[in-house]
Design an enzyme around this catalytic site. Structure first.
Site, PDB file in Angstrom:
ATOM      1  N   SER A  80      -7.610  11.380   5.163  1.00 24.73           N
ATOM      2  CA  SER A  80      -8.493  10.903   6.226  1.00 24.73           C
ATOM      3  C   SER A  80      -7.747  10.784   7.557  1.00 24.73           C
ATOM      4  O   SER A  80      -8.364  10.753   8.608  1.00 24.73           O
ATOM      5  CB  SER A  80      -9.080   9.551   5.835  1.00 24.73           C
ATOM      6  OG  SER A  80      -8.030   8.646   5.540  1.00 24.73           O
ATOM      7  N   CYS A 127      -5.311  11.204  -0.298  1.00 28.00           N
ATOM      8  CA  CYS A 127      -6.016  10.055   0.271  1.00 28.00           C
ATOM      9  C   CYS A 127      -6.651   9.321  -0.891  1.00 28.00           C
ATOM     10  O   CYS A 127      -7.442   9.901  -1.643  1.00 28.00           O
ATOM     11  CB  CYS A 127      -7.087  10.546   1.242  1.00 28.00           C
ATOM     12  SG  CYS A 127      -8.196   9.255   1.829  1.00 28.00           S
ATOM     13  N   HIS A 178      -0.133   5.161   3.052  1.00 28.15           N
ATOM     14  CA  HIS A 178       0.650   4.501   4.100  1.00 28.15           C
ATOM     15  C   HIS A 178       1.760   3.630   3.507  1.00 28.15           C
ATOM     16  O   HIS A 178       2.783   3.397   4.141  1.00 28.15           O
ATOM     17  CB  HIS A 178      -0.233   3.587   4.951  1.00 28.15           C
ATOM     18  CG  HIS A 178      -0.964   4.270   6.067  1.00 28.15           C
ATOM     19  ND1 HIS A 178      -1.870   5.269   5.859  1.00 28.15           N
ATOM     20  CD2 HIS A 178      -0.921   4.076   7.413  1.00 28.15           C
ATOM     21  CE1 HIS A 178      -2.361   5.658   7.032  1.00 28.15           C
ATOM     22  NE2 HIS A 178      -1.799   4.956   7.992  1.00 28.15           N
TER      23      HIS A 178
END
Lengths: 275, 275
Positions: B19, B81, B195
């Site tokens: 994303s 993702c 992340h």
């Protein structure tokens, strides 16, 4: 018949839009200030946040939203998003022709100048708003002697959306962001993001009572009331006003978070995909 | 000639998508594990984050990205993702036909089961990933006796993107989120968001050395290496590999943040609008 063929009149709605749900703080202020007005809200929740996106992309999204609201025959457009006001206000104005356009930045800037005594004005906002330098430009347009001290506070929106409103981590984050702003001699601080009014009590405690906070939601409501009165477009119809909420996505917790922003029940929500 | 008319071969690229920019941690792991492979990355930076959007919207966006990468004649698709893996993996698989699809959730789940001794596995991720219950389902598919304890950590992505990697506020936020997970007797913790590897040292300190962290970037790289070897699709061409990065928007600080994720210089970036 196409709505665009009829000129808006006093019973037409005020169109309010934002990249997401933050603009609902402006709707709340409008409902309180102008309780007879019909309001149509558009929040681009499928593409939020704009604050980290490029100018070009934000202008394209803004064009799509403005066209959507103009088709609803609104009598005024409220840009309830600092990022859009900062980088795409002209996109809105060009499409709006003679329909009044009120944006949070101009409203906040002119209110700050009325309130300040020493012309030292702080601004906290998202990084795109700060990088655009839009508050500094708006303030310089009114008063070239005023000085603006800005600080990008990227984490405040996520903290608010997490619901951490009375939380120590949020307080430490606010304190961290405000340090360089408070090191200057400001007497006025603009809350340059429509989410921030939800942290107003905490921010006021952190800055102390000598610094005035400018809440752009309240300022916008005041500005549009004046504008509609001048143009004789205030709604005097005494029936219950009509509120419509369009969003490009209805995400998890939308209702809960939205109602926190609006301060009341959120009804008549419709999903509307643009682009 | 349309790329889709040729079957992918060993010299075709691996398509990786996310994303936003988080998937670059997966690209980094792939570059290190498979240094001969060509890689095409797509990051939907104009519409990031997906974590707070509805299933329907995420599926539509995923379809557009998958079609874009298939036109580039990729030999494998890596869903880098967690949110897409959680709610739109079937969308990718249907479009991919016989091209291998590797996703972070299956890879992370099977690795966690290899590592755990007590079958008590923690997962930290965005709220959509957690709400989708996808890790619990993936783990139950392999081992019905394993127990999964999940926690949504919405603030970690913004904190990482703010660059607050060695920051006390980030540490307090991590600690706050981990409290309910550590109250259970887990021995393995899945970093369920691409992340999070950037916070691995801090998270390891917080959970202590007795708990193993599963970094899905590394796990995905391992899985795809096996898959390509089995399918005899590993690239044995010894020339410099080709890396292409497509993003739907090039926002402020993109280069800086991207290079932090990738751990090296980010070149050959192109803006590609979808939808």
């Amino acid at each position: 018949m196409n709505n665009q063929d009829i000129s808006p009149n006093s019973e037409s709605a005020i169109g309010v839009f934002d990249s997401g749900i933050g603009g609902l703080t402006v709707v709340k202020a409008l409902m309180e200030r102008l309780p007879h007005e019909n309001i149509i809200y558009f929040g681009d929740t499928a593409r939020v946040p704009y604050g980290v996106k490029s100018k070009k992309t934000i202008q394209l999204f803004t064009q799509q939203i403005t066209e959507f609201l103009l088709q609803k025959n609104v009598k005024a457009l409220v840009v309830a998003c600092n990022t859009i006001s900062a980088v795409a206000l002209n996109t809105v104005k060009k499409l709006a022709h003679n329909i009044p356009v009120i944006d949070v930045i101009s409203a906040g800037a002119s209110e700050a100048l009325k309130v300040t005594n020493n012309n030292q004005i702080g601004v906290i906002a998202t990084s795109t708003t700060v990088n655009s330098n839009a508050y500094a430009r708006a303030i310089a347009n009114y008063n070239i002697n005023a000085r603006v001290i800005s600080k990008a506070c990227s984490l405040l929106v996520p903290l608010i959306e997490e619901g951490w409103l009375n939380n120590e981590i949020t307080r430490l984050t606010v304190r961290e962001y405000l340090k360089p702003v408070l090191a200057e001699n400001i007497d006025t601080l603009i809350l340059g993001c429509t989410h921030y009014p939800l942290l107003k009590p905490m921010i006021q405690t952190e800055v102390g009572s000598d610094i005035s906070l400018i809440d752009s939601a309240i300022t916008v409501a005041k500005t549009i009331a004046n504008e509609l009165e001048q143009k004789k477009l205030l709604n005097h119809d005494d029936s219950l006003p009509d509120y419509q909420f369009y969003v490009s996505d209805i995400p998890l917790k939308f209702q809960t978070i939205g109602e926190q922003f609006l301060g009341r029940t959120l009804e008549h929500i419709e999903r509307q995909i643009l682009g």
